[in-house]
Design a protein around this motif. Structure first.
Motif, PDB file in Angstrom:
ATOM      1  N   UNK A 115      76.957  37.254  48.021  1.00  0.00           N
ATOM      2  CA  UNK A 115      76.068  36.586  47.925  1.00  0.00           C
ATOM      3  C   UNK A 115      75.770  35.415  47.392  1.00  0.00           C
ATOM      4  N   UNK A 116      76.241  35.536  46.003  1.00  0.00           N
ATOM      5  CA  UNK A 116      76.656  34.316  45.025  1.00  0.00           C
ATOM      6  C   UNK A 116      77.122  32.475  46.193  1.00  0.00           C
ATOM      7  N   UNK A 117      78.151  33.288  47.118  1.00  0.00           N
ATOM      8  CA  UNK A 117      78.357  32.294  47.233  1.00  0.00           C
ATOM      9  C   UNK A 117      77.815  31.724  49.246  1.00  0.00           C
ATOM     10  N   UNK A 118      77.258  32.374  49.419  1.00  0.00           N
ATOM     11  CA  UNK A 118      76.401  32.129  50.275  1.00  0.00           C
ATOM     12  C   UNK A 118      75.104  31.353  49.932  1.00  0.00           C
ATOM     13  N   UNK A 119      74.779  31.443  48.636  1.00  0.00           N
ATOM     14  CA  UNK A 119      73.544  30.818  47.927  1.00  0.00           C
ATOM     15  C   UNK A 119      74.195  29.626  47.796  1.00  0.00           C
ATOM     16  N   UNK A 120      75.242  29.752  47.595  1.00  0.00           N
ATOM     17  CA  UNK A 120      75.723  28.094  47.137  1.00  0.00           C
ATOM     18  C   UNK A 120      75.745  27.184  48.270  1.00  0.00           C
ATOM     19  N   UNK A 123      72.460  26.564  48.687  1.00  0.00           N
ATOM     20  CA  UNK A 123      72.277  25.208  47.885  1.00  0.00           C
ATOM     21  C   UNK A 123      72.697  23.975  48.269  1.00  0.00           C
ATOM     22  N   UNK A 124      74.285  23.958  48.309  1.00  0.00           N
ATOM     23  CA  UNK A 124      74.878  22.213  48.774  1.00  0.00           C
ATOM     24  C   UNK A 124      73.643  21.774  49.740  1.00  0.00           C
ATOM     25  N   UNK A 125      73.732  22.668  50.979  1.00  0.00           N
ATOM     26  CA  UNK A 125      72.828  22.252  52.400  1.00  0.00           C
ATOM     27  C   UNK A 125      71.023  21.840  51.756  1.00  0.00           C
ATOM     28  N   UNK A 126      71.393  22.257  50.892  1.00  0.00           N
ATOM     29  CA  UNK A 126      68.865  21.999  50.949  1.00  0.00           C
ATOM     30  C   UNK A 126      69.715  20.542  49.200  1.00  0.00           C
ATOM     31  N   UNK A 127      70.341  20.762  48.873  1.00  0.00           N
ATOM     32  CA  UNK A 127      70.803  19.172  48.197  1.00  0.00           C
ATOM     33  C   UNK A 127      70.927  17.993  49.227  1.00  0.00           C
ATOM     34  N   UNK A 128      71.210  18.319  50.186  1.00  0.00           N
ATOM     35  CA  UNK A 128      71.770  17.355  51.214  1.00  0.00           C
ATOM     36  C   UNK A 128      70.706  16.548  52.354  1.00  0.00           C
ATOM     37  N   UNK A 129      69.897  17.641  52.167  1.00  0.00           N
ATOM     38  CA  UNK A 129      68.695  18.030  53.110  1.00  0.00           C
ATOM     39  C   UNK A 129      67.236  17.149  52.181  1.00  0.00           C
ATOM     40  N   UNK A 130      67.343  17.558  50.747  1.00  0.00           N
ATOM     41  CA  UNK A 130      66.789  17.014  49.768  1.00  0.00           C
ATOM     42  C   UNK A 130      66.779  15.221  50.124  1.00  0.00           C
ATOM     43  N   UNK A 131      68.322  14.713  49.802  1.00  0.00           N
ATOM     44  CA  UNK A 131      68.790  12.891  49.512  1.00  0.00           C
ATOM     45  C   UNK A 131      67.973  13.216  51.028  1.00  0.00           C
ATOM     46  N   UNK A 132      68.188  13.425  52.290  1.00  0.00           N
ATOM     47  CA  UNK A 132      67.995  12.643  52.997  1.00  0.00           C
ATOM     48  C   UNK A 132      66.753  12.482  53.129  1.00  0.00           C
ATOM     49  N   UNK A 157      66.834  27.813  46.143  1.00  0.00           N
ATOM     50  CA  UNK A 157      68.105  28.093  46.470  1.00  0.00           C
ATOM     51  C   UNK A 157      68.896  28.502  45.488  1.00  0.00           C
ATOM     52  N   UNK A 158      68.359  27.320  44.076  1.00  0.00           N
ATOM     53  CA  UNK A 158      68.891  27.467  42.579  1.00  0.00           C
ATOM     54  C   UNK A 158      68.839  28.689  41.850  1.00  0.00           C
ATOM     55  N   UNK A 159      67.413  29.125  42.169  1.00  0.00           N
ATOM     56  CA  UNK A 159      66.865  30.697  42.152  1.00  0.00           C
ATOM     57  C   UNK A 159      67.808  31.549  42.142  1.00  0.00           C
ATOM     58  N   UNK A 160      67.936  31.429  43.601  1.00  0.00           N
ATOM     59  CA  UNK A 160      69.076  32.431  43.900  1.00  0.00           C
ATOM     60  C   UNK A 160      69.499  32.803  43.601  1.00  0.00           C
ATOM     61  N   UNK A 161      70.559  31.258  43.480  1.00  0.00           N
ATOM     62  CA  UNK A 161      71.838  31.329  42.228  1.00  0.00           C
ATOM     63  C   UNK A 161      71.857  32.039  41.047  1.00  0.00           C
TER      64      UNK A 161
END
Length: 388
Positions: A115-120, A123-132, A157-161
């Motif tokens: 589950x931690x790997x999924x949240x990471x 997090x990567x996807x959310x970071x890309x969407x924020x940059x876009x 997502x960071x909180x879930x991690x």
């Protein structure tokens, strides 16, 4: 026929007359003033003043081996009397329950890591969407609300991690506890020594949840400690470091020498009186007065290289308060105590009795050391004569 009895009668009377005459002559030869009494001679001897007590032998160093894990004893590798080394396997408890907890804990950690790997990845996807969204906002092609939503999604997502990482650490701590309990199913010797008692058997089920079940005791049989019980009347004469020796019933005339290591300041707590009249081993009850004699525990250590001393042996202990060699001594019964002074009835060579004051020293309760007042070889009246 009648003359024979008369003759025997005359012979008996004559014999009695001769005996009476002999006794009179013997009495007349006694010196004037002689006192018929037993006598003792002032002699030189070794004397020892000591305090005696009864005691019990116990190993100085021992450990009770118990079970920290519940379960059925699968294998007991030692018996009473076996010599063991530190780290030697002693007992195996059925580990089925503990092993199941360990396996469940490991599976839980694997699940949390997935589950931690999924949240990471999220997090990567959310970071890309924020940059876009920020890039579009700079070009005026998106709304500010969309940028804020992308930023919030990244924070969630960071909180879930962080949450999954904390859960993994918690699960790992729980796993370490389960693994430790699994390790407790194999019990090893905590010290070198001898197994002196075994209180459990193979197949017995142990419950370590309420209290620690005792399985066996390991002790070092050298040195041993004597737990001597000294009455309060004598405890003031016993000091730490005092020389002492003791004997055992099994040792015959053999003596073991030691020194007082410690005097416990508080006597053992008396046990409740039972209906049968039992009491504490640390106190004795005087049946006539109903009072208890308080006894204090004195500890002495002694090496036991040949194993002649065993646990729970009864000992008679002698605490040496003083010693003297080749000194003048007399039996205590030959002295009278008057106004705090010791008086001896000395039998002079002419048969006269001379009272004489004597200064005494050490005493072993049978004989006493003479410091002044008597000379070697002098005879003293004892018994009825000493009181005259």
């Amino acid at each position: 026929m009648r003359r024979a009895p008369a003759t025997r009668h005359r012979l008996l009377l004559g014999g009695f007359a001769l005996l009476s005459l002999g006794s009179l002559l013997a009495w007349s030869t006694l010196p004037l003033g002689a006192v018929p009494a037993n006598t003792v001679t002032v002699t030189r001897a070794d004397i020892e003043s000591s305090v005696t007590a009864l005691g019990t032998l116990q190993p100085r160093r021992y450990v009770d081996v118990g079970a920290q894990a519940s379960g059925q004893i699968r294998t007991l590798h030692v018996e009473a009397g076996d010599t063991v080394r530190k780290g030697q396997l002693l007992v195996e408890i059925d580990p089925s329950t503990q092993q199941a907890r360990v396996d469940a804990g490991r599976f839980s950690i694997d699940n949390l890591k997935a589950q931690l790997a999924e949240q990471r990845a999220q997090f990567k996807l959310a970071k890309q969407q924020l940059a876009r969204q920020r890039s579009l906002a700079d070009a005026g092609a998106t709304r500010e609300e969309d940028v804020q939503a992308a930023n919030a999604q990244l924070s969630v997502t960071q909180a879930r991690i962080d949450m999954y990482q904390a859960q993994i650490r918690q699960a790992q701590a729980s796993l370490r506890s389960d693994e430790a309990e699994l390790g407790y199913t194999r019990i090893y010797a905590p010290m070198d020594g001898t197994v002196v008692a075994v209180d459990a058997r193979e197949g017995q089920t142990l419950n370590a949840q309420q209290q620690t079940p005792l399985i066996l005791r390991i002790a070092k049989l050298s040195p041993m400690t004597v737990w001597a019980q000294v009455s309060e009347a004598d405890i003031g004469k016993v000091k730490p470091g005092m020389t002492a020796y003791f004997t055992t019933l099994a040792g015959g005339k053999r003596r073991w020498s030691s020194r007082v290591r410690q005097i416990l300041p508080i006597p053992p707590k008396p046990l409740e009186q039972t209906s049968s009249g039992g009491g504490s081993p640390a106190s004795a009850t005087n049946g006539a007065t109903g009072t208890q004699v308080v006894q204090y525990t004195v500890l002495l250590d002694v090496e036991n290289p040949d194993g002649a001393l065993m646990a729970d042996m009864t000992t008679q202990v002698f605490f040496v308060a003083g010693q003297a060699s080749g000194v003048l001594t007399v039996p205590l019964a030959a002295l009278d105590e008057r106004d705090g002074m010791h008086i001896a009835q000395v039998l002079a060579p002419d048969g006269q009795v001379q009272p004489r004051q004597v200064r005494t020293g050490l005493s072993d309760r049978l004989r006493v050391q003479v410091l002044d007042g008597l000379g070697e070889g002098e005879r003293l009246l004892i018994g009825q004569g000493s009181g005259g």
